[in-house]
Write a protein that holds these residues in place. Structure first.
Motif, PDB file in Angstrom:
ATOM      1  N   ARG A   1      -4.122   6.125   9.815  1.00 33.61           N
ATOM      2  CA  ARG A   1      -5.035   5.499   8.632  1.00 33.61           C
ATOM      3  C   ARG A   1      -4.564   4.325   8.468  1.00 33.61           C
ATOM      4  O   ARG A   1      -4.348   3.286   8.469  1.00 33.61           O
ATOM      5  N   LEU A   2      -3.312   4.377   8.192  1.00 33.30           N
ATOM      6  CA  LEU A   2      -2.307   3.520   7.508  1.00 33.30           C
ATOM      7  C   LEU A   2      -1.889   2.324   8.943  1.00 33.30           C
ATOM      8  O   LEU A   2      -1.771   1.248   8.491  1.00 33.30           O
ATOM      9  N   ILE A   3      -1.201   3.034   9.655  1.00 30.02           N
ATOM     10  CA  ILE A   3      -0.415   2.526  10.872  1.00 30.02           C
ATOM     11  C   ILE A   3      -1.603   2.122  11.300  1.00 30.02           C
ATOM     12  O   ILE A   3      -1.629   0.978  11.336  1.00 30.02           O
ATOM     13  N   GLU A   4      -3.176   2.113  11.486  1.00 32.60           N
ATOM     14  CA  GLU A   4      -4.537   1.710  12.365  1.00 32.60           C
ATOM     15  C   GLU A   4      -4.622   0.504  11.217  1.00 32.60           C
ATOM     16  O   GLU A   4      -5.146  -0.383  11.555  1.00 32.60           O
ATOM     17  N   LYS A   5      -4.464   0.164   9.603  1.00 33.46           N
ATOM     18  CA  LYS A   5      -4.716  -0.894   9.118  1.00 33.46           C
ATOM     19  C   LYS A   5      -3.573  -1.406   9.111  1.00 33.46           C
ATOM     20  O   LYS A   5      -3.880  -3.170   9.060  1.00 33.46           O
ATOM     21  N   TYR A   6      -2.295  -1.289   8.822  1.00 30.23           N
ATOM     22  CA  TYR A   6      -0.983  -1.752   9.003  1.00 30.23           C
ATOM     23  C   TYR A   6      -0.097  -2.073   9.781  1.00 30.23           C
ATOM     24  O   TYR A   6       0.538  -2.800  10.556  1.00 30.23           O
ATOM     25  N   GLY A   7       0.248  -1.402  10.260  1.00 29.78           N
ATOM     26  CA  GLY A   7       0.537  -1.430  12.225  1.00 29.78           C
ATOM     27  C   GLY A   7       1.528  -0.120  11.945  1.00 29.78           C
ATOM     28  O   GLY A   7       2.201  -0.175  10.450  1.00 29.78           O
ATOM     29  N   ALA A   8       2.206   0.330  13.025  1.00 33.19           N
ATOM     30  CA  ALA A   8       3.393   1.410  13.004  1.00 33.19           C
ATOM     31  C   ALA A   8       4.466   0.559  12.344  1.00 33.19           C
ATOM     32  O   ALA A   8       5.503   0.986  11.602  1.00 33.19           O
ATOM     33  N   HIS A   9       4.757  -0.528  12.253  1.00 32.65           N
ATOM     34  CA  HIS A   9       6.039  -1.134  11.806  1.00 32.65           C
ATOM     35  C   HIS A   9       5.886  -1.704  10.497  1.00 32.65           C
ATOM     36  O   HIS A   9       6.938  -1.929   9.412  1.00 32.65           O
TER      37      HIS A   9
ATOM     38  N   GLN B   1       1.219  17.715   8.015  1.00 37.53           N
ATOM     39  CA  GLN B   1       0.737  18.111   6.979  1.00 37.53           C
ATOM     40  C   GLN B   1      -0.293  16.888   6.378  1.00 37.53           C
ATOM     41  O   GLN B   1      -1.360  16.831   5.775  1.00 37.53           O
ATOM     42  N   ILE B   2       0.650  15.452   6.622  1.00 39.26           N
ATOM     43  CA  ILE B   2      -0.010  14.141   6.055  1.00 39.26           C
ATOM     44  C   ILE B   2      -0.487  13.574   7.581  1.00 39.26           C
ATOM     45  O   ILE B   2      -0.324  12.357   6.950  1.00 39.26           O
ATOM     46  N   ARG B   3      -0.452  13.781   8.862  1.00 40.83           N
ATOM     47  CA  ARG B   3      -0.854  13.015  10.085  1.00 40.83           C
ATOM     48  C   ARG B   3      -2.197  12.119   9.575  1.00 40.83           C
ATOM     49  O   ARG B   3      -1.829  10.635  10.091  1.00 40.83           O
TER      50      ARG B   3
ATOM     51  N   CYS C   1       1.236  -1.224  -0.128  1.00 43.52           N
ATOM     52  CA  CYS C   1      -0.322  -0.126  -0.405  1.00 43.52           C
ATOM     53  C   CYS C   1       1.030   1.368  -0.038  1.00 43.52           C
ATOM     54  O   CYS C   1       1.785   1.308   0.688  1.00 43.52           O
ATOM     55  N   TYR C   2       0.902   2.360  -0.850  1.00 40.72           N
ATOM     56  CA  TYR C   2       1.482   3.085  -0.949  1.00 40.72           C
ATOM     57  C   TYR C   2       1.222   4.535  -0.938  1.00 40.72           C
ATOM     58  O   TYR C   2      -0.466   4.658  -0.618  1.00 40.72           O
ATOM     59  N   LEU C   3       1.478   5.478   0.308  1.00 39.43           N
ATOM     60  CA  LEU C   3       0.499   6.691   0.622  1.00 39.43           C
ATOM     61  C   LEU C   3       1.221   7.998  -0.540  1.00 39.43           C
ATOM     62  O   LEU C   3       2.593   7.959  -0.749  1.00 39.43           O
ATOM     63  N   ASN C   4      -0.425   7.872  -0.907  1.00 41.75           N
ATOM     64  CA  ASN C   4       0.255   9.444  -1.949  1.00 41.75           C
ATOM     65  C   ASN C   4      -0.183  10.264  -1.263  1.00 41.75           C
ATOM     66  O   ASN C   4      -1.123  11.233  -2.222  1.00 41.75           O
ATOM     67  N   ASP C   5       0.551  10.752  -0.574  1.00 36.17           N
ATOM     68  CA  ASP C   5       0.337  11.949   0.102  1.00 36.17           C
ATOM     69  C   ASP C   5       1.983  12.775   0.301  1.00 36.17           C
ATOM     70  O   ASP C   5       2.793  12.717   0.281  1.00 36.17           O
ATOM     71  N   MET C   6       1.835  14.328   0.640  1.00 36.09           N
ATOM     72  CA  MET C   6       3.358  15.319   0.865  1.00 36.09           C
ATOM     73  C   MET C   6       2.860  16.384   1.544  1.00 36.09           C
ATOM     74  O   MET C   6       1.919  16.524   1.750  1.00 36.09           O
ATOM     75  N   GLY C   7       4.349  16.287   2.467  1.00 30.51           N
ATOM     76  CA  GLY C   7       3.717  17.436   3.045  1.00 30.51           C
ATOM     77  C   GLY C   7       5.530  17.826   2.794  1.00 30.51           C
ATOM     78  O   GLY C   7       6.526  17.427   2.761  1.00 30.51           O
ATOM     79  N   VAL C   8       5.357  19.348   2.800  1.00 28.03           N
ATOM     80  CA  VAL C   8       6.178  20.166   2.621  1.00 28.03           C
ATOM     81  C   VAL C   8       6.482  21.725   3.091  1.00 28.03           C
ATOM     82  O   VAL C   8       5.704  21.739   3.715  1.00 28.03           O
ATOM     83  N   VAL C   9       7.919  21.619   3.208  1.00 26.22           N
ATOM     84  CA  VAL C   9       8.217  22.205   4.593  1.00 26.22           C
ATOM     85  C   VAL C   9       9.471  23.374   3.277  1.00 26.22           C
ATOM     86  O   VAL C   9      10.436  23.008   3.474  1.00 26.22           O
TER      87      VAL C   9
END
Length: 109
Positions: free
Chosen positions: A86-94, A79-81, A5-13
């Motif tokens: 959502r991905l941590i909940e679905k797949y786990g932080a590891h 920005q992408i928290r 699963c890929y997180l297609n999101d981006m935080g930029v500073v």
């Protein structure tokens, strides 16, 4: 086997903006974040960023982690928290990886 699963999101500073939409605006129509400047030993006009961001505090007790580089990373993560959570909940932080692009900022850390 689980499909990746890929997180297609981006935080930029960065100097051009403090969110993906700000950077896109600045690059597409030279919005309020960019100004022209000449010099720097280059013939062409240079675009310099003028955006400012208040960097978050790092909630860690050790002083060695209280760096500007870590504050920039934290600001981008904020920005992408929701997507990351959502991905941590679905797949786990590891199972979550982070990709950070930077210059030599913070190289000593």
């Amino acid at each position: 086997m689980t499909q990746p699963c890929y997180l297609n999101d981006m935080g930029v500073v960065c100097a051009a903006g403090n969110a993906a939409d700000e950077v896109i605006k600045a690059l597409s129509d030279a919005g309020n974040c960019l100004v022209s400047a000449t010099g720097f030993g280059v013939e062409d006009t240079q675009m310099l960023g003028l955006c400012h961001v208040t960097l978050p505090d790092i909630p860690l007790s050790e002083v060695r982690w209280q760096t500007r580089n870590n504050q920039l990373a934290m600001a981008a993560l904020k920005q992408i928290r929701p997507s990351v959570d959502r991905l941590i909940e679905k797949y786990g932080a590891h199972r979550i990886g982070v990709v950070i692009g930077t210059s030599t900022s913070g190289i000593s850390e």
